[in-house]
Design a protein around this motif. Structure first.
Motif, PDB file in Angstrom:
ATOM      1  N   LEU A  50       8.500  -5.301  -4.725  1.00  0.00           N
ATOM      2  CA  LEU A  50       7.147  -4.985  -4.964  1.00  0.00           C
ATOM      3  C   LEU A  50       6.161  -5.279  -3.838  1.00  0.00           C
ATOM      4  N   GLU A  51       6.321  -6.407  -3.306  1.00  0.00           N
ATOM      5  CA  GLU A  51       5.547  -7.060  -2.350  1.00  0.00           C
ATOM      6  C   GLU A  51       5.786  -6.005  -1.083  1.00  0.00           C
ATOM      7  N   ALA A  52       6.948  -5.798  -0.778  1.00  0.00           N
ATOM      8  CA  ALA A  52       7.333  -4.859   0.423  1.00  0.00           C
ATOM      9  C   ALA A  52       6.406  -3.622   0.260  1.00  0.00           C
ATOM     10  N   GLU A  53       6.536  -3.032  -0.795  1.00  0.00           N
ATOM     11  CA  GLU A  53       5.941  -1.742  -1.076  1.00  0.00           C
ATOM     12  C   GLU A  53       4.407  -1.932  -0.971  1.00  0.00           C
ATOM     13  N   ALA A  54       3.793  -2.859  -1.452  1.00  0.00           N
ATOM     14  CA  ALA A  54       2.372  -3.098  -1.438  1.00  0.00           C
ATOM     15  C   ALA A  54       2.135  -3.184  -0.007  1.00  0.00           C
ATOM     16  N   ILE A  55       2.730  -4.063   0.763  1.00  0.00           N
ATOM     17  CA  ILE A  55       2.483  -4.389   2.340  1.00  0.00           C
ATOM     18  C   ILE A  55       2.531  -2.968   3.065  1.00  0.00           C
ATOM     19  N   HIS A  56       3.523  -2.089   2.668  1.00  0.00           N
ATOM     20  CA  HIS A  56       3.764  -1.151   3.423  1.00  0.00           C
ATOM     21  C   HIS A  56       2.315  -0.034   3.112  1.00  0.00           C
ATOM     22  N   ILE A  57       1.967  -0.127   1.891  1.00  0.00           N
ATOM     23  CA  ILE A  57       0.835   0.829   1.414  1.00  0.00           C
ATOM     24  C   ILE A  57      -0.422   0.415   2.462  1.00  0.00           C
ATOM     25  N   ILE A  58      -0.672  -1.007   2.298  1.00  0.00           N
ATOM     26  CA  ILE A  58      -1.669  -1.655   3.033  1.00  0.00           C
ATOM     27  C   ILE A  58      -1.656  -1.100   4.476  1.00  0.00           C
ATOM     28  N   ARG A  59      -0.520  -1.402   5.063  1.00  0.00           N
ATOM     29  CA  ARG A  59      -0.461  -1.051   6.577  1.00  0.00           C
ATOM     30  C   ARG A  59      -0.415   0.313   6.725  1.00  0.00           C
ATOM     31  N   GLU A  60      -0.118   1.223   5.917  1.00  0.00           N
ATOM     32  CA  GLU A  60      -0.184   2.591   6.173  1.00  0.00           C
ATOM     33  C   GLU A  60      -1.757   3.193   6.153  1.00  0.00           C
ATOM     34  N   VAL A  61      -2.474   2.546   4.986  1.00  0.00           N
ATOM     35  CA  VAL A  61      -3.647   2.871   5.052  1.00  0.00           C
ATOM     36  C   VAL A  61      -4.815   2.381   6.040  1.00  0.00           C
ATOM     37  N   VAL A  62      -4.496   1.122   6.561  1.00  0.00           N
ATOM     38  CA  VAL A  62      -5.059   0.863   7.736  1.00  0.00           C
ATOM     39  C   VAL A  62      -4.787   1.574   8.934  1.00  0.00           C
ATOM     40  N   ALA A  63      -3.603   1.977   9.121  1.00  0.00           N
ATOM     41  CA  ALA A  63      -3.211   2.909  10.278  1.00  0.00           C
ATOM     42  C   ALA A  63      -3.977   4.025  10.143  1.00  0.00           C
ATOM     43  N   GLU A  64      -4.125   4.778   9.082  1.00  0.00           N
ATOM     44  CA  GLU A  64      -4.578   6.116   8.978  1.00  0.00           C
ATOM     45  C   GLU A  64      -5.987   6.389   8.633  1.00  0.00           C
ATOM     46  N   PHE A  65      -6.825   5.133   8.390  1.00  0.00           N
ATOM     47  CA  PHE A  65      -8.152   5.406   8.109  1.00  0.00           C
ATOM     48  C   PHE A  65      -9.037   4.581   9.098  1.00  0.00           C
ATOM     49  N   GLU A  66     -10.205   5.008   9.126  1.00  0.00           N
ATOM     50  CA  GLU A  66     -11.333   4.441  10.098  1.00  0.00           C
ATOM     51  C   GLU A  66     -11.656   2.991   9.459  1.00  0.00           C
ATOM     52  N   ARG A  67     -12.134   3.118   8.376  1.00  0.00           N
ATOM     53  CA  ARG A  67     -13.158   2.235   7.770  1.00  0.00           C
ATOM     54  C   ARG A  67     -12.615   1.586   6.616  1.00  0.00           C
ATOM     55  N   PRO A  68     -11.451   1.169   6.186  1.00  0.00           N
ATOM     56  CA  PRO A  68     -11.230   0.752   4.728  1.00  0.00           C
ATOM     57  C   PRO A  68     -11.774  -0.536   4.290  1.00  0.00           C
ATOM     58  N   VAL A  69     -11.944  -0.741   2.931  1.00  0.00           N
ATOM     59  CA  VAL A  69     -12.618  -1.580   2.198  1.00  0.00           C
ATOM     60  C   VAL A  69     -12.014  -2.052   1.230  1.00  0.00           C
ATOM     61  N   LEU A  70     -11.950  -3.430   0.834  1.00  0.00           N
ATOM     62  CA  LEU A  70     -11.138  -3.766  -0.376  1.00  0.00           C
ATOM     63  C   LEU A  70     -12.096  -4.395  -1.534  1.00  0.00           C
ATOM     64  N   LEU A  71     -12.010  -3.709  -2.639  1.00  0.00           N
ATOM     65  CA  LEU A  71     -12.770  -4.078  -4.027  1.00  0.00           C
ATOM     66  C   LEU A  71     -12.171  -5.628  -4.379  1.00  0.00           C
ATOM     67  N   HIS A 216     -13.432  10.329   0.104  1.00  0.00           N
ATOM     68  CA  HIS A 216     -12.630   9.298   0.502  1.00  0.00           C
ATOM     69  C   HIS A 216     -11.555   8.953  -0.566  1.00  0.00           C
ATOM     70  N   VAL A 217     -10.765   8.000  -0.277  1.00  0.00           N
ATOM     71  CA  VAL A 217      -9.405   8.008  -1.151  1.00  0.00           C
ATOM     72  C   VAL A 217      -9.393   6.504  -1.664  1.00  0.00           C
ATOM     73  N   ARG A 218      -8.934   6.308  -3.107  1.00  0.00           N
ATOM     74  CA  ARG A 218      -8.752   5.060  -3.411  1.00  0.00           C
ATOM     75  C   ARG A 218      -7.520   4.626  -3.275  1.00  0.00           C
ATOM     76  N   ALA A 219      -6.961   3.479  -2.765  1.00  0.00           N
ATOM     77  CA  ALA A 219      -5.529   3.143  -2.524  1.00  0.00           C
ATOM     78  C   ALA A 219      -5.367   1.877  -3.573  1.00  0.00           C
ATOM     79  N   PHE A 220      -4.288   2.049  -4.117  1.00  0.00           N
ATOM     80  CA  PHE A 220      -3.815   1.105  -5.317  1.00  0.00           C
ATOM     81  C   PHE A 220      -2.309   0.718  -4.695  1.00  0.00           C
ATOM     82  N   PRO A 221      -2.384  -0.641  -4.060  1.00  0.00           N
ATOM     83  CA  PRO A 221      -1.053  -1.125  -3.384  1.00  0.00           C
ATOM     84  C   PRO A 221      -0.109  -1.913  -4.522  1.00  0.00           C
ATOM     85  N   ILE A 222      -0.642  -2.336  -5.688  1.00  0.00           N
ATOM     86  CA  ILE A 222       0.172  -2.758  -6.853  1.00  0.00           C
ATOM     87  C   ILE A 222       0.076  -1.727  -8.010  1.00  0.00           C
ATOM     88  N   SER A 223      -0.119  -0.402  -7.848  1.00  0.00           N
ATOM     89  CA  SER A 223       0.106   0.438  -8.757  1.00  0.00           C
ATOM     90  C   SER A 223       1.091   0.173  -9.802  1.00  0.00           C
TER      91      SER A 223
END
Length: 338
Positions: A50-71, A216-223
């Motif tokens: 689960l941790e590996a999947e979440a970290i992968h999602i976070i890195r993918e979003v940061v690589a693909e989008f210009e101005r991410p933010v975390l709620l 914009h997109v919402r990204a849920f790494p621990i979905s």
């Protein structure tokens, strides 16, 4: 030892490269040659996967989008996502700011924890204030006193002002029927709205972040995590949390099957009796709509055991705002809510 098994052994060593202190700071204990998310899942236990999947999602979003933010509310789920982000980019700092929609009805303990956490990590905090919208007339107080549904417009305005094209959230599918419908990468249209009938497929963990100007997109790494997964991970990593998650004495009163705290924004009505009880919170929302549960669980192992035995989701047991209607969460999400 064969070359293949030797490689597997070295990969396992690399998985153990990062461990955390009790304060949640990652420390390097061996040479991390391979990112954790790159290790085959067959070599990991359930939490590692689960941790590996979440970290992968976070890195993918940061690589693909210009101005991410975390709620970031200071609640346990957003704390876990922020913790995962620190691991994803360690030893560098988290490369995006955090955003909190402050309703003015927050628990003081949570606001203190929020400020201490961003100061410790050196992260920029953006705050959207519901009170500002009430003061200038852009929003009106609700008759039921809760401000949770009022967060939508300040949130959407803050996303537009910050030009954020991706917004990380800590929502999980096990929390609510509406959240169970949502993809890990979920598109919001030009008005910040979500269409549950227009969901993109995510086969083979491929995430489609394509969007046009204004969207914009919402990204849920621990979905894919459960509440129990979250607590087991917090226990394993030694992640710090606001103290109200642990059993403590508090003045509360019973309403609609929940124990609400006595405060400036939540007072008992006629016939409701204030009692001193030992309680804790399973989720963190507004004082005016978040109930406590009777509990003696004062340590992480005790909380893990308690959650494992629970038959109600945390939101179903403690959130009055989700009881407004059968589709309360889905209606708010369609409008642009978390």
């Amino acid at each position: 030892m064969t070359p293949e098994s030797k490689d597997d052994h070295s990969l396992r060593d690399d998985v153990l490269a990062f461990r955390n202190t009790g304060e949640g700071d990652a420390v390097e204990t061996t040479s991390p040659a391979v990112p954790r998310a790159a290790v085959p899942t067959g070599h990991l236990d359930a939490l590692d996967a689960l941790e590996a999947e979440a970290i992968h999602i976070i890195r993918e979003v940061v690589a693909e989008f210009e101005r991410p933010v975390l709620l970031f509310s200071g609640g346990k789920d957003s704390v876990v996502v922020l913790h995962l982000a620190t691991k994803a980019f360690w030893p560098a700092k988290v490369p995006f700011p955090v955003l909190h929609v402050d309703t003015g009805h927050n628990f003081p303990e949570v606001l203190r924890f929020r400020d201490e956490t961003v100061a410790r990590l050196g992260i920029r905090l953006e705050v959207a204030s519901v009170q500002d919208y009430l003061d200038d007339g852009r929003l009106q107080e609700r008759s039921d006193g809760t401000r949770n549904p009022l967060q939508t417009q300040p949130l959407l305005d803050a996303i537009a002002a910050g030009k954020h094209d991706a917004v990380f959230g800590g929502a999980r599918r096990d929390e609510d029927k509406a959240r169970a419908k949502e993809r890990i990468i979920s598109l919001r249209d030009e008005f910040g709205q979500w269409d549950p009938r227009n969901q993109r497929p995510e086969l083979w963990s491929l995430y489609n972040g394509r969007h046009t100007v204004g969207q914009h997109v919402r990204a849920f790494p621990i979905s894919n995590w459960t509440e129990l997964d979250v607590w087991r991970y917090i226990e394993r990593e030694g992640i710090a949390l606001p103290p109200l998650y642990f059993a403590h004495e508090r003045d509360v009163y019973a309403r609609d099957g929940m124990w609400l705290a006595v405060s400036d924004v939540s007072a008992p009505r006629t016939g409701e009796t204030v009692e001193r009880r030992t309680v804790r919170y399973r989720t963190v929302g507004d004082l005016s709509c978040t109930g406590a549960v009777l509990s003696d669980a004062a340590t992480l192992p005790e909380i893990v055991r308690e959650v494992a035995a629970s038959t109600l989701t945390e939101r179903g047991a403690t959130r009055a705002d989700d009881r407004l209607s059968e589709a309360a969460m889905e209606d708010r999400k369609k409008d642009g809510y978390f």
